[in-house]
Write a protein that holds these residues in place. Structure first.
Motif, PDB file in Angstrom:
ATOM      1  N   GLN A 196     -69.524   8.920 -68.574  1.00 12.48           N
ATOM      2  CA  GLN A 196     -68.466   8.518 -67.642  1.00 12.48           C
ATOM      3  C   GLN A 196     -68.364   6.993 -67.557  1.00 12.48           C
ATOM      4  OE1 GLN A 196     -69.258  10.419 -63.869  1.00 12.48           O
ATOM      5  NE2 GLN A 196     -69.147  12.472 -64.757  1.00 12.48           N
ATOM      6  N   LEU A 197     -69.494   6.317 -67.525  1.00 11.48           N
ATOM      7  CA  LEU A 197     -69.474   4.862 -67.432  1.00 11.48           C
ATOM      8  C   LEU A 197     -68.979   4.250 -68.738  1.00 11.48           C
ATOM      9  CD1 LEU A 197     -70.066   2.574 -65.455  1.00 11.48           C
ATOM     10  CD2 LEU A 197     -72.366   2.411 -66.408  1.00 11.48           C
ATOM     11  N   TYR A 198     -69.307   4.866 -69.855  1.00 13.19           N
ATOM     12  CA  TYR A 198     -68.794   4.413 -71.164  1.00 13.19           C
ATOM     13  C   TYR A 198     -67.270   4.447 -71.159  1.00 13.19           C
ATOM     14  CZ  TYR A 198     -67.707   4.640 -76.186  1.00 13.19           C
ATOM     15  OH  TYR A 198     -67.190   4.420 -77.445  1.00 13.19           O
ATOM     16  N   GLU A 199     -66.710   5.523 -70.626  1.00 12.98           N
ATOM     17  CA  GLU A 199     -65.253   5.646 -70.561  1.00 12.98           C
ATOM     18  C   GLU A 199     -64.665   4.687 -69.525  1.00 12.98           C
ATOM     19  OE1 GLU A 199     -64.556   9.929 -69.974  1.00 12.98           O
ATOM     20  OE2 GLU A 199     -63.681   9.882 -71.993  1.00 12.98           O
ATOM     21  N   PHE A 200     -65.326   4.583 -68.365  1.00 16.95           N
ATOM     22  CA  PHE A 200     -64.843   3.715 -67.295  1.00 16.95           C
ATOM     23  C   PHE A 200     -64.759   2.264 -67.772  1.00 16.95           C
ATOM     24  CE2 PHE A 200     -66.263   0.788 -63.872  1.00 16.95           C
ATOM     25  CZ  PHE A 200     -65.117   0.831 -63.077  1.00 16.95           C
ATOM     26  N   LEU A 201     -65.745   1.819 -68.550  1.00 19.47           N
ATOM     27  CA  LEU A 201     -65.771   0.446 -69.055  1.00 19.47           C
ATOM     28  C   LEU A 201     -64.954   0.269 -70.332  1.00 19.47           C
ATOM     29  CD1 LEU A 201     -69.535  -0.422 -68.403  1.00 19.47           C
ATOM     30  CD2 LEU A 201     -67.543  -1.172 -67.090  1.00 19.47           C
ATOM     31  N   LYS A 202     -64.251   1.337 -70.740  1.00 16.22           N
ATOM     32  CA  LYS A 202     -63.330   1.304 -71.883  1.00 16.22           C
ATOM     33  C   LYS A 202     -64.008   0.785 -73.159  1.00 16.22           C
ATOM     34  CE  LYS A 202     -59.325   0.558 -68.850  1.00 16.22           C
ATOM     35  NZ  LYS A 202     -58.745   1.905 -68.901  1.00 16.22           N
TER      36      LYS A 202
END
Length: 863
Positions: free
Chosen positions: A561-567
């Motif tokens: 989720q954080l990987y996606e959130f930080l694009k």
């Protein structure tokens, strides 16, 4: 007899001449005071240059100091603060150099100088000079000057949002014997305002008054002012307007300076803005400029050449930008604010001052970036992204950039006497600051100095540095630029076959810039409370070894989720990646993020980012573009205190030392030999410095530090070192993190070593003392010897750890292998020795085939 008469004549003539010179100085000063005009100032300045070359007696110096103080007073009154500061500083310097103790230097020089420093954002200097004269007043038992010092110091701390210190200072001031009514009112007003700010958790109210000086009867004015500010704080703008109307006649009668009148006009403009009366607000802002700039006609904005170091300009242009509906115009107003801010920073001579200014400027940078993001979304032109990127870079590690730029200039001109003297004085300034602030650094080795003497030395050093900086700037006028050259950045990325991802962590939004050799991407990420929670929750996974293992599936969900959130999918095409983190992102081990969702609990099979990408960190893109190539040399100093026979014993440190010794030519300082002095004496004799010890990231009272067997090395001590190591490996806890300063970043040991001159570092993000560290370091140095690239070795050591079948799955938790991150150059790995073996093997086969062919032909020929 004749000789005696000649001697008497010379003595008498000399005395008369001295009296004539003293009298001439007083006459010139009095003439100017009766005709305080720019023409009169020119005459005074011309006369003072002649007087200065002839000064000899204390009486002459007394008279000349008085001239300088009167000159400074006029310069301040006519908004030439920079020149006024120089005149006051020179007066103080002559006072000290020639011991003119009969002159009241506190009343006529130091108090107004401290106020000027405050007005020009030279907060550190203002604190130093105010604290110094307050101590002098206490020694001399001058009650009035003590009260003045307490009032002005409290106002200074209020500007710096140090409200608990404000209250402490006010309480001290109220205890001074002989305090009179209006002084109590002043102090109580300051205290009540700070209490209001603490309650509201609001860092700044809408009016920054002039500093309060003695002799001003404010009476009901203070109560009205506080009611006005309370109404503003409660967003009751109609009530605030009512109080402002009552304040106006009382305030106008007490405002003697143009600056004070302009600030009150700005206060009115701000309230009009809050009441949505934008036309009235703009009219008031124009009035502010007309007061500060007599030639301003209101038809167009002033040019930068018309502006001077004055905080009110910043307030005016910032508010005007908010009122502006046209984006480019708004950016122009903000640029004018930045310009004035840069003028103000020219008084700075210490990194602490730059850190404070970066914090103030970061909010403006965020507003500019937001404007440019909207323009980028509408038009898609890369120029908007480039401009926004430069606003992001403006406040990143500005103090570190300032100092490194000075070191770079000295490297280019190593024999320049001005630069050499500046370098020496900067070191001296840091040493004096450390002593004065009672930082716990080798007190036994420091000369015991009186606190007043330290204050005076620091003030004197600061003045000398400012004079040197003025001379250096004239000699090297274009030696420092806060803008980054995008072409150079892309060129370096192309050479390194890399992409760069930079974040700007604002108050409400997170912005992301992704640079590749051929493309720029600019993204906005909302910093909602839930999104902030994503960041903090992930950071919390690394508090201790058990958190991740207790719920592996939850960790994998959050890591993706954080990987996606930080694009971070934007970097998928590049193996080599430069990360410029910001704010709380500095605490994230990016290599542990997952590039895909996964259901596995087997860590070695998880799609960690480290498996696809090789990461290097920097605190600014400018440091990446200017980084020096890493050159491997098989020479290391290993420092291993071990702390045997104590509860601090590093159990696996010996194993780490043995493994390093197997891979790299290392000289060791172990056990009692790992003293601070021995390390500092030998540190520059080796290419690699490896420290395996305890460390701490510091807190509000104690700076980041690292342990030797006999004492600690503190962050501030690193600022005084000049290191030449090609690589520093800090195999200790929390060496890559520290107290966050808005704009400047983490005040970590990493920053300290960078400040000292080290370009390439391997540091840790959290506390870890485990066998895993020795295994990682063994892998690191084995790979470093083969590849001669610390950049590659940092990634390969982790991959080797994850693929090691002898390590249990629990010990392959990211907690154990991801603590160490690399700051530095993206050095290309040298061809593997396996490649050479393949070449030799193939050549051998060819030779064997040729031999066989020759033998075969010989046999055929014989037949």
């Amino acid at each position: 007899m004749k000789k005696g008469l000649i001697l008497i004549f010379m003595l008498v003539f000399g005395t008369c001449f001295a009296q004539d010179l003293e009298e001439a100085i007083y006459v010139a000063t009095e003439t100017f005071n009766q005709n305080q005009t720019d023409k009169g100032l020119t005459v005074l300045h011309k006369n003072s240059l002649q007087f200065e070359t002839q000064l000899n007696t204390k009486d002459e110096y007394y008279a000349f100091i008085n001239l300088l103080v009167n000159k400074a007073y006029y310069l301040d009154k006519t908004n030439r603060k920079k020149e006024a500061i120089k005149s006051y500083e020179k007066a103080h310097q002559l006072y000290n150099d020639h011991n003119i103790s009969t002159y009241d230097i506190v009343e006529y020089c130091l108090i107004p100088l401290g106020i000027l420093y405050h007005k020009t954002n030279a907060y550190i200097k203002a604190e130093q000079i105010t604290t110094y004269y307050l101590q002098l007043a206490e020694k001399q038992n001058n009650k009035q000057q003590q009260i003045s010092g307490y009032i002005n110091l409290a106002k200074l701390y209020q500007s710096l949002h140090k409200h608990q210190q404000v209250i402490t200072i006010v309480n001290k001031g109220l205890k001074v014997e002989g305090i009179i009514k209006h002084q109590k009112q002043n102090l109580n007003y300051i205290k009540r305002k700070s209490n209001l700010l603490i309650k509201s958790n609001q860092k700044r109210l809408f009016l920054e008054n002039d500093l309060i000086v003695l002799g001003r009867d404010i009476g009901n004015l203070e109560d009205l002012q506080l009611h006005y500010e309370t109404a503003l704080n409660n967003e009751d703008y109609d009530k605030a307007f009512s109080y402002l109307n009552r304040l106006r006649p009382l305030t106008i009668n007490n405002l003697s300076s143009a600056r004070s009148r302009a600030q009150f006009s700005f206060q009115e403009a701000q309230l009009d803005f809050k009441r949505n009366l934008n036309d009235k607000a703009i009219a008031k802002l124009k009035n502010c400029l007309a007061i500060l700039l007599p030639n301003f006609d209101g038809t167009q904005l002033p040019k930068t050449t018309d502006l001077y170091p004055e905080n009110t300009f910043i307030d005016v242009f910032d508010l005007w930008a908010e009122l502006e509906t046209e984006s480019e115009n708004a950016l122009h107003y903000y640029d004018l604010s930045f310009y004035v801010s840069d003028l103000l920073t020219q008084e700075n001579t210490s990194q602490e001052s730059y850190i404070l200014n970066a914090s103030i400027n970061k909010g403006r940078s965020e507003k500019c970036i937001a404007i440019l993001y909207n323009m980028f979304q509408l038009k898609g032109e890369s120029d908007y992204a480039k401009r926004a990127f430069n606003y992001a870079e403006y406040t990143k590690a500005s103090a570190l950039k300032w100092y490194i730029n000075k070191k770079t200039l000295l490297e280019k001109h190593p024999t320049d006497s001005l630069l050499l003297k500046e370098h020496y004085l900067l070191k001296q300034q840091q040493q004096l600051s450390n002593r004065l602030l009672n930082r716990p650094i080798n007190r036994a080795q420091l000369q015991l100095l009186d606190r007043d003497s330290l204050q005076l030395q620091l003030i004197t050093t600061s003045t000398k540095l400012k004079q040197l900086q003025d001379s250096i700037n004239k000699k090297y006028p274009s030696n420092y630029s806060k803008s980054i050259n995008i072409t150079n950045l892309k060129s370096k990325l192309n050479i390194d076959k890399a992409c760069l991802i930079e974040y700007f962590y604002g108050k409400n939004n997170l912005y992301q810039f992704v640079f590749t050799p051929n493309h720029i991407d600019f993204q906005h990420i909302e910093l909602s409370e839930s999104n902030k929670l994503k960041i903090s929750t992930f950071i919390d996974y690394f508090d201790n070894a058990s958190v991740i293992n207790n719920d592996i599936s939850q960790f994998t969900d959050h890591a993706f989720q954080l990987y996606e959130f930080l694009k971070l999918n934007k970097i998928s095409a590049y193996e080599n990646v430069v990360i410029i983190a910001d704010g709380f992102l500095n605490f994230i081990p990016f290599e542990t993020l997952l590039t895909e969702q996964t259901a596995t609990s087997n860590y070695s099979k998880m799609p960690f980012l480290v498996k696809k990408h090789r990461l290097a960190y920097h605190t600014s893109a400018l440091f990446y573009t200017n980084t020096k190539p890493y050159q491997f040399k098989n020479s290391a100093l290993g420092v291993f205190p071990v702390f045997d026979n104590s509860n601090l014993k590093l159990t696996y440190s010996l194993d780490e030392a043995e493994r390093i010794d197997d891979e790299i030519k290392t000289e060791f300082l172990m056990y009692n030999a790992a003293t601070k002095k021995d390390v500092l004496d030998q540190i520059n004799q080796y290419s690699i410095l490896h420290l395996s010890t305890h460390a701490n990231s510091g807190d509000f009272t104690t700076p980041a530090n690292i342990d030797f067997i006999d004492s600690k090395l503190y962050l501030q001590e690193l600022y005084n070192l000049d290191l030449t190591n090609d690589l520093v490996v800090l195999s200790a806890c929390e060496t890559g993190v520290g107290m966050l300063h808005k704009g400047e970043g983490s005040m970590s040991l990493t920053r300290g070593f960078k400040y000292a001159g080290v370009s390439n570092l391997v540091v840790s993000l959290w506390k870890i003392n485990d066998l895993s560290t020795s295994q990682l370091m063994s892998n690191f140095y084995s790979d470093l010897r083969k590849t001669e690239s610390a950049f590659s070795a940092n990634q390969n050591s982790k991959l080797a750890y994850l693929s090691n079948p002898d390590i249990s799955n629990i010990k392959k938790s990211p907690y154990y292998w991801s603590a160490f991150v690399y700051f530095g150059d993206l050095t290309v790995s040298k061809p593997s020795s396996n490649y050479n073996l393949y070449v030799y093997f193939i050549l051998g086969l060819i030779v064997a085939f040729l031999c066989w062919l020759l033998i075969f032909k010989q046999k055929t020929w014989k037949r």
